[in-house]
Design a protein around this motif. Sequence first.
Motif, PDB file in Angstrom:
ATOM      1  N   THR A  29       0.824  -1.203   0.000  1.00 34.05           N
ATOM      2  CA  THR A  29       0.000   0.000   0.000  1.00 34.05           C
ATOM      3  C   THR A  29       0.860   1.255   0.000  1.00 34.05           C
ATOM      4  N   SER A  82       2.028   1.555  -3.391  1.00 29.87           N
ATOM      5  CA  SER A  82       0.921   1.987  -4.237  1.00 29.87           C
ATOM      6  C   SER A  82       0.764   3.500  -4.196  1.00 29.87           C
ATOM      7  N   THR A  92       1.038   5.857  -7.355  1.00 26.75           N
ATOM      8  CA  THR A  92      -0.111   6.696  -7.709  1.00 26.75           C
ATOM      9  C   THR A  92       0.312   8.117  -8.037  1.00 26.75           C
ATOM     10  N   LEU A 150      -3.274   0.913 -12.470  1.00 27.69           N
ATOM     11  CA  LEU A 150      -2.908   0.324 -11.181  1.00 27.69           C
ATOM     12  C   LEU A 150      -4.073  -0.465 -10.599  1.00 27.69           C
ATOM     13  N   TYR A 183      -4.309  -4.423  -9.520  1.00 30.37           N
ATOM     14  CA  TYR A 183      -4.616  -4.824  -8.144  1.00 30.37           C
ATOM     15  C   TYR A 183      -5.816  -5.764  -8.091  1.00 30.37           C
ATOM     16  N   ASP A 205      -1.900  -6.364  -2.236  1.00 28.87           N
ATOM     17  CA  ASP A 205      -2.886  -5.376  -2.703  1.00 28.87           C
ATOM     18  C   ASP A 205      -4.161  -5.379  -1.858  1.00 28.87           C
ATOM     19  N   ALA A 230      -4.250  -1.678  -1.316  1.00 24.98           N
ATOM     20  CA  ALA A 230      -3.454  -0.843  -2.212  1.00 24.98           C
ATOM     21  C   ALA A 230      -4.343  -0.058  -3.164  1.00 24.98           C
TER      22      ALA A 230
END
Length: 428
Positions: A293, A296, A300, A308, A312, A343, A346
């Motif tokens: 996370t 992630s 992002t 993404l 996930y 994930d 995430a």
Amino acid sequence: MSISRLPFPFRNAGQKYAFVVVAVIFFALLVSAGLRSSPSVLILPLEEAFGWSRGVISLSAAMGIFLYGLVGPFAAAAMERFGLRRVLIGALALMAASSAASAFMTQSWHLLLTWGLFSGLGTGAVAVVLGATVVNRWFSRHRGLAMGVLTASTATGNLIFLPVLAALASSGDWTRVVWTVAAAAAALVPLVWWLVPDRPASVGLAPYGSPADQVEPAPAPRAGLVANTFGTLGRAARTRTFWFLFATFFVCGFTTNGLVGTHLIALCGDHGIPEVKAAGLLALMGIFDLLGTTASGWLTDRYDARKLLFMYYGLRGLSLIYLPYSDFSFYSLSLFAVFFGLDWIATVPPTLRLTTEAFGERDAPIVFGWIVAGHQVGAASAAWMAGALREMQGSYVMPFVLAGATGLAAAVIALRINRRRPAAPQPA
């Protein structure tokens, strides 16, 4: 208020004080995650202590999860009107009181009241909506990373709490579990009161990453809490983007908190795996989700959030379909824990970014609150569905396969989410 009103050790922190706020909110979200995960270790002890069916216990968990999501948009609006600190302190106090009160329950409706109604209301205000509000107020740069760190607190909550709570639950006295989470929530109240201002302007600061001389005054609270909450929903609900985000987050909740978070320990119990060992599996997921996370959030800030989400949800769906057909050996369970853990949540940083891009900074926390409500409707549905199907069929195979299929569907939906640039582009 001026910067001189900051706690003494942090008066010279400047914009970096945002990280102090993030640290306190991280621990608040961590405790909330621990409280929300407690029903998973209480299913078997409550069955033995009171003779309640797994369906009834699952119903209380489903109620709590549903309210956890439903409260989100109202909590976001309440933070605008009454102040973030007041709402957060009230929620922590309610969490502590409801958990402590459950130690004295004797009837199944007591369980529904404490772990269903009151814990759902309290934890609903100490959830990802809180993280979204803090990030949008305190950061103008690195929002994805900050949201990733705050979202990872859920994983850390599982990592820290679940093995401890499982050990307490298996000790023969299930009330040790509820007293532990009650004490943790109560301990945070003075910390929040001391360290968390409502917004940067409350202490003469600008959001992290803003120009050093830019200090904007705190906006006046909006009038009409309910009208504002539903008015924002009405504007968002007229767009296809909202419903795509709502649908994907419904699946997120269906596959994580509702199914795996609530029933994985019971599933392992069906295969002869003790509670403490099964809780250790969730803790292993927590380790990888903490990494996944946070990563992630970093991704992002740099890549297409839709792609993404596709990755996930696709990975999650395949992991869930695989699990019931595995041999439940150490290696197969570890493999599941790694892939699913990476994930677990995430999806939050890219979902928040897409929400902010589509609806703007002012409305994003409330709109995101409604999207999180979809997450918890999905989680509540899975918590109840899995328990009911387990009683009917004597197996968890069907719930996990169905959940895996929804994950694959969400991966496809994610690619169809439209984006529009915010009016004022945010620094990278």
